[in-house]
Write a protein that holds these residues in place. Structure first.
Motif, mmCIF file in Angstrom:
data_model
loop_
_atom_site.group_PDB
_atom_site.id
_atom_site.type_symbol
_atom_site.label_atom_id
_atom_site.label_comp_id
_atom_site.label_asym_id
_atom_site.label_seq_id
_atom_site.Cartn_x
_atom_site.Cartn_y
_atom_site.Cartn_z
ATOM 1 N N GLY A 172 0.819 -1.209 0.000
ATOM 2 C CA GLY A 172 0.000 0.000 0.000
ATOM 3 C C GLY A 172 0.848 1.252 0.000
ATOM 4 N N PRO A 173 0.309 2.337 0.581
ATOM 5 C CA PRO A 173 -0.924 2.437 1.363
ATOM 6 C C PRO A 173 -2.180 2.383 0.488
ATOM 7 C CG PRO A 173 0.027 4.611 1.102
ATOM 8 C CD PRO A 173 1.007 3.647 0.500
ATOM 9 N N TYR A 174 -3.302 2.021 1.109
ATOM 10 C CA TYR A 174 -4.581 1.949 0.391
ATOM 11 C C TYR A 174 -5.575 2.992 0.886
ATOM 12 C CZ TYR A 174 -6.234 -0.547 4.548
ATOM 13 O OH TYR A 174 -6.566 -0.886 5.834
ATOM 14 N N PHE A 175 -5.199 3.737 1.948
ATOM 15 C CA PHE A 175 -6.113 4.749 2.485
ATOM 16 C C PHE A 175 -5.327 5.776 3.280
ATOM 17 C CE2 PHE A 175 -9.620 6.430 5.125
ATOM 18 C CZ PHE A 175 -10.614 6.550 4.161
ATOM 19 N N LEU A 176 -5.672 7.053 3.075
ATOM 20 C CA LEU A 176 -5.063 8.147 3.833
ATOM 21 C C LEU A 176 -6.132 8.840 4.657
ATOM 22 C CD1 LEU A 176 -2.859 10.220 4.592
ATOM 23 C CD2 LEU A 176 -3.394 11.428 2.457
ATOM 24 N N THR A 177 -5.900 8.915 5.961
ATOM 25 C CA THR A 177 -6.810 9.628 6.839
ATOM 26 C C THR A 177 -5.998 10.526 7.763
ATOM 27 O OG1 THR A 177 -8.702 9.366 8.349
ATOM 28 C CG2 THR A 177 -6.866 7.828 8.618
ATOM 29 N N HIS A 178 -6.685 11.301 8.581
ATOM 30 C CA HIS A 178 -6.024 12.239 9.487
ATOM 31 C C HIS A 178 -6.702 12.182 10.846
ATOM 32 C CE1 HIS A 178 -4.395 14.032 5.790
ATOM 33 N NE2 HIS A 178 -5.636 14.057 5.336
ATOM 34 N N GLN A 179 -5.945 12.515 11.878
ATOM 35 C CA GLN A 179 -6.578 12.654 13.187
ATOM 36 C C GLN A 179 -7.548 13.821 13.121
ATOM 37 O OE1 GLN A 179 -3.968 13.223 16.543
ATOM 38 N NE2 GLN A 179 -5.657 13.729 17.906
ATOM 39 N N ASP A 180 -8.747 13.603 13.667
ATOM 40 C CA ASP A 180 -9.797 14.620 13.583
ATOM 41 C C ASP A 180 -10.600 14.625 14.888
ATOM 42 O OD1 ASP A 180 -11.458 16.597 12.572
ATOM 43 O OD2 ASP A 180 -12.191 15.413 10.879
ATOM 44 N N LEU A 181 -11.623 15.436 14.905
ATOM 45 C CA LEU A 181 -12.524 15.532 16.045
ATOM 46 C C LEU A 181 -13.950 15.229 15.603
ATOM 47 C CD1 LEU A 181 -11.312 18.954 17.534
ATOM 48 C CD2 LEU A 181 -10.601 16.662 18.266
ATOM 49 N N LEU A 182 -14.681 14.524 16.444
ATOM 50 C CA LEU A 182 -16.104 14.288 16.233
ATOM 51 C C LEU A 182 -16.862 15.061 17.314
ATOM 52 C CD1 LEU A 182 -17.972 12.463 14.387
ATOM 53 C CD2 LEU A 182 -18.154 10.957 16.386
ATOM 54 N N VAL A 183 -17.859 15.835 16.893
ATOM 55 C CA VAL A 183 -18.659 16.640 17.826
ATOM 56 C C VAL A 183 -20.137 16.405 17.541
ATOM 57 C CG1 VAL A 183 -16.851 18.400 18.039
ATOM 58 C CG2 VAL A 183 -18.653 18.673 16.306
ATOM 59 N N ARG A 184 -20.998 16.961 18.402
ATOM 60 C CA ARG A 184 -22.435 16.847 18.155
ATOM 61 C C ARG A 184 -22.812 17.657 16.916
ATOM 62 N NH1 ARG A 184 -21.877 16.817 23.652
ATOM 63 N NH2 ARG A 184 -21.892 19.094 23.791
ATOM 64 N N ILE A 212 -11.957 6.192 11.513
ATOM 65 C CA ILE A 212 -12.560 5.462 12.628
ATOM 66 C C ILE A 212 -13.785 6.209 13.147
ATOM 67 C CG2 ILE A 212 -12.188 4.636 14.982
ATOM 68 C CD1 ILE A 212 -9.248 4.195 14.239
ATOM 69 N N LEU A 213 -13.647 7.528 13.304
ATOM 70 C CA LEU A 213 -14.775 8.347 13.759
ATOM 71 C C LEU A 213 -15.939 8.268 12.766
ATOM 72 C CD1 LEU A 213 -12.829 11.516 14.963
ATOM 73 C CD2 LEU A 213 -13.845 9.734 16.400
ATOM 74 N N ALA A 214 -15.612 8.333 11.472
ATOM 75 C CA ALA A 214 -16.652 8.265 10.445
ATOM 76 C C ALA A 214 -17.363 6.922 10.472
ATOM 77 C CB ALA A 214 -16.042 8.503 9.068
ATOM 78 N N GLY A 215 -16.620 5.859 10.763
ATOM 79 C CA GLY A 215 -17.231 4.535 10.854
ATOM 80 C C GLY A 215 -18.275 4.463 11.948
ATOM 81 N N TYR A 216 -17.952 5.015 13.098
ATOM 82 C CA TYR A 216 -18.924 5.028 14.197
ATOM 83 C C TYR A 216 -20.122 5.921 13.862
ATOM 84 C CZ TYR A 216 -16.056 2.440 17.534
ATOM 85 O OH TYR A 216 -15.361 1.448 18.181
ATOM 86 N N ALA A 217 -19.837 7.109 13.315
ATOM 87 C CA ALA A 217 -20.915 8.047 12.993
ATOM 88 C C ALA A 217 -21.825 7.512 11.890
ATOM 89 C CB ALA A 217 -20.325 9.390 12.565
ATOM 90 N N GLY A 225 -27.068 11.435 11.802
ATOM 91 C CA GLY A 225 -27.543 12.779 12.084
ATOM 92 C C GLY A 225 -27.198 13.329 13.452
ATOM 93 N N LYS A 226 -26.556 12.541 14.289
ATOM 94 C CA LYS A 226 -26.263 12.984 15.663
ATOM 95 C C LYS A 226 -24.908 13.684 15.779
ATOM 96 C CE LYS A 226 -28.953 9.331 17.935
ATOM 97 N NZ LYS A 226 -28.869 8.183 18.881
ATOM 98 N N PHE A 227 -23.954 13.295 14.925
ATOM 99 C CA PHE A 227 -22.594 13.792 15.062
ATOM 100 C C PHE A 227 -22.056 14.309 13.725
ATOM 101 C CE2 PHE A 227 -23.082 9.963 17.825
ATOM 102 C CZ PHE A 227 -23.169 10.628 19.039
ATOM 103 N N LYS A 228 -20.948 15.040 13.801
ATOM 104 C CA LYS A 228 -20.273 15.504 12.587
ATOM 105 C C LYS A 228 -18.779 15.582 12.841
ATOM 106 C CE LYS A 228 -20.730 20.443 13.716
ATOM 107 N NZ LYS A 228 -21.312 21.752 13.314
ATOM 108 N N LEU A 229 -18.015 15.396 11.789
ATOM 109 C CA LEU A 229 -16.568 15.569 11.844
ATOM 110 C C LEU A 229 -16.246 17.045 11.679
ATOM 111 C CD1 LEU A 229 -15.693 12.522 9.633
ATOM 112 C CD2 LEU A 229 -14.817 12.835 11.935
ATOM 113 N N VAL A 230 -15.291 17.547 12.467
ATOM 114 C CA VAL A 230 -14.903 18.953 12.365
ATOM 115 C C VAL A 230 -14.150 19.205 11.067
ATOM 116 C CG1 VAL A 230 -13.562 20.812 13.453
ATOM 117 C CG2 VAL A 230 -14.895 19.225 14.863
ATOM 118 N N GLY A 231 -13.396 18.211 10.598
ATOM 119 C CA GLY A 231 -12.679 18.347 9.334
ATOM 120 C C GLY A 231 -11.256 18.856 9.487
ATOM 121 N N SER A 246 -21.795 9.374 7.165
ATOM 122 C CA SER A 246 -21.248 10.302 8.159
ATOM 123 C C SER A 246 -20.914 11.662 7.558
ATOM 124 C CB SER A 246 -19.972 9.722 8.779
ATOM 125 O OG SER A 246 -18.911 9.726 7.830
ATOM 126 N N GLY A 247 -20.935 11.762 6.223
ATOM 127 C CA GLY A 247 -20.522 12.999 5.566
ATOM 128 C C GLY A 247 -19.016 13.155 5.522
#
Length: 273
Positions: free
Chosen positions: A118-130, A196-201, A208-214, A261-262
């Motif tokens: 790989g790599p086969y996926f690139l992600t970043h540390q982020d925040l999940l909020v309401r 990981i956050l998007a998977g849970y959301a 509709g309960k949460f969103k990633l800050v981006g 999750s958007g």
């Protein structure tokens, strides 16, 4: 009577020898010719999850299925093995798995022990909020907030020590507990890899309960871990990953597992040589 006893002992010895041989064959670097053993997470929605009915779902699981098929192993020939983060290198080095697809970030420390395709996926540390929270738009906003992550998380320590030292850090045993705390307004944000956050959301009960800050607080390139020095397997897996991107499967899997999750994912990363 003595002859019968000797014959029985000889037969038992043959059975034991055959049994030992069979067991040894099954542990040949996660493959015995007919089956292949692949390490995945069992507890990460959207990436690797063992469902109540005993099946497996998630982006990493589908990537592993695609790669296995390209290597000549259909679904029925795959043995799935749980690969907790702390055990991944040992599972590979001991030959318990052929390879691991489990939100496995490529870094220098791990490259000393195992190889990566790989790599086969690139992600970043982020925040999940309401979903209705407009008070957190940058990491500095956490200085007056309660931040949640799992016990021992490097993501949480990164925020607490470097980015928002006045954040009130709470650590739970799992991310599901963090999301429960976020929903109940006991914490204000959850942090780890955006995927990981998007998977849970993306779980139906969370729509509709949460969103990633981006935010992009770190770069995490997910790779497929395999035994050190197995250049042939690495080449074959990289070829399979290239096919997965070029035939459109990669894009379909991203939408399938992270879409609700958007989550705004990065394009497919360039596969290393």
């Amino acid at each position: 009577m003595k002859l019968r006893t000797a014959s029985a002992a000889a037969a038992a010895a043959v059975v034991l020898a055959l049994t030992a041989t069979a067991c040894g064959t099954g542990s040949d670097s996660g493959s015995n010719g007919d089956k292949i053993t692949i390490g995945i997470k069992f507890d990460q929605p959207g990436l690797g999850l063992k469902t109540p009915d005993g099946s497996y779902a998630g982006f990493d699981v589908d990537v592993a299925r695609y790669v296995a098929k390209e290597l000549g192993y259909d679904e029925g020939k795959i043995n799935w093995k749980q690969a907790p983060s702390a055990e991944r290198e040992n599972l590979i080095k001991n030959g318990d798995v052929k390879f691991i697809v489990a939100s496995y970030s490529i870094n220098e420390k791990r490259l000393k022990e195992v190889d990566f395709a790989g790599p086969y996926f690139l992600t970043h540390q982020d925040l999940l909020v309401r979903a209705d929270d407009t008070s957190i738009t940058k990491v500095e906003d956490l200085n007056s907030k309660k931040l949640c992550s799992v016990t021992g998380s490097t993501s949480a320590q990164n925020v607490k020590e470097k980015l928002a030292p006045k954040a009130g850090l709470q650590q739970f045993g799992g991310y599901s507990e963090c999301l429960k705390g976020l929903e109940d307004k006991k914490v204000d944000a959850v942090t780890t890899d955006a995927a990981i956050l998007a998977g849970y959301a993306s779980q139906q009960q969370h729509w509709g309960k949460f969103k990633l800050v981006g935010l992009s607080l770190s770069d995490e390139n997910y790779g497929i871990g395999l035994k050190k020095g197995d250049s042939e397997l690495k080449t074959r897996i990289n070829k399979a990953l290239g096919e997965m991107v070029s035939d459109g499967t990669w894009r379909k899997l991203v939408r399938k597992h992270f879409g609700p999750s958007g989550y705004k994912n990065e394009p497919a990363p360039k596969i290393a040589g």
